[in-house]
Design an enzyme around this catalytic site. Sequence first.
Site, PDB file in Angstrom:
ATOM      1  CG  ASP A 176      26.091 -72.112   9.685  1.00 36.64           C
ATOM      2  OD1 ASP A 176      26.407 -73.288   9.444  1.00 36.64           O
ATOM      3  OD2 ASP A 176      24.920 -71.696   9.648  1.00 36.64           O
ATOM      4  N   GLY A 211      28.157 -78.233   8.782  1.00 36.90           N
ATOM      5  CA  GLY A 211      27.918 -79.652   8.948  1.00 36.90           C
ATOM      6  C   GLY A 211      27.985 -80.389   7.633  1.00 36.90           C
ATOM      7  CG  ASP A 254      21.573 -70.439  11.465  1.00 38.53           C
ATOM      8  OD1 ASP A 254      20.455 -70.976  11.432  1.00 38.53           O
ATOM      9  OD2 ASP A 254      22.596 -71.003  11.039  1.00 38.53           O
TER      10      ASP A 254
END
Length: 269
Positions: free
Chosen positions: A9, A44, A218
Site C-alpha cells: 500500500d 486506491g 495499514d
Amino acid sequence: MSYKIVFTDLDDTLLNDKREVSLIDKLAIIEAQKQGIIFVLASGRPTFAMYDLAKELELDKYGGYLLSFNGSIITECKTGKNIFEATLTSDDLHILYEYSKKFNTHIITYHQDDIISETQSKYIDVEVELTRMNHKIVDSFKKEVNYPAVKCMLLEEPQYLKQVEKQLKDIFNDKYTIAISKPFFLEVTKKGIDKGIALQKLASILNINIEDTIAIGDSFNDLPMLKNAGMSIAVENAKDEIKNMCKFITKSNNDSGMAHMINTLILKK
C-alpha cells in the site's frame, strides 16, 4: 521462506506523513529488486497518480507493477500496458450518485486525468492533492458521467461515513466491493474487485505461488490483500484490527517500516 513478490500500500504504509518515500526505504526496495524481488504498488489511487513514484523506485527497470484503483487496473511498469481492467458501468455510477444524494455525501469518479464531481469539499481537496489530478466540477454528475469508470468514492466526515458504509453494504454487498481507505474516503469498485483479488490474479499471471507473496498495509481496503498473501505485514501505525490479523508488524511509515521488513524477511541483514 523465499519470497518473490511484495505488494505494498502507499498512503500511511510506504509513504511517510510527508507523503514521501524515505531514502532508507527507497534504497532497500531497489536492493531487493536487484536480488530479483518484484515490487507492486497497490493503492486506491488512480494509475496516473502512481507513475512518478514507480519511476522513482525504478519499477520500470526491474519489472514491477501497479495495482491502481484498489485493484481495478493492473499495469506493467516496463511497458505502461494494462494487463487487467474492471470497470463500473455508467448506470452503476448513476445509482451510486443517487445514494450519495440520499446520504448527503460528496461523490467523485475519474475520467482520463480528471477527478469529476458536482461539489467542492475539503475531502475532495485531499484526493486532488494526493493524486495531482485536475478537479473538474460539473453542473450535472449524471449528464457528465456517461462512460464506465473503474471506481467512485463517497466522501464525508469519518464517523458519519462509517454509518454510510454499513448502509451501502446492506444494500449493495452482492453488487459492489465497498471499503473505507482513508477515514473520509469510502471507495466503491466492481464486485469481486479488490487488492486481494488483484494480488491473486497477478501472482497467477507471473506463476508465483501465493506462499511466496508478501503484502503490507495499514487500513481496511488493504484487508483482502493481507488475507490473501502468504505473509501479511502491518506497519506499526496501522489500525488495531489490521495489526491483529497480520503475521508480522514492522516499524511505522515514519520510521522506514518498509526497509525494516525487507532487511528482516528478504535480505536478512
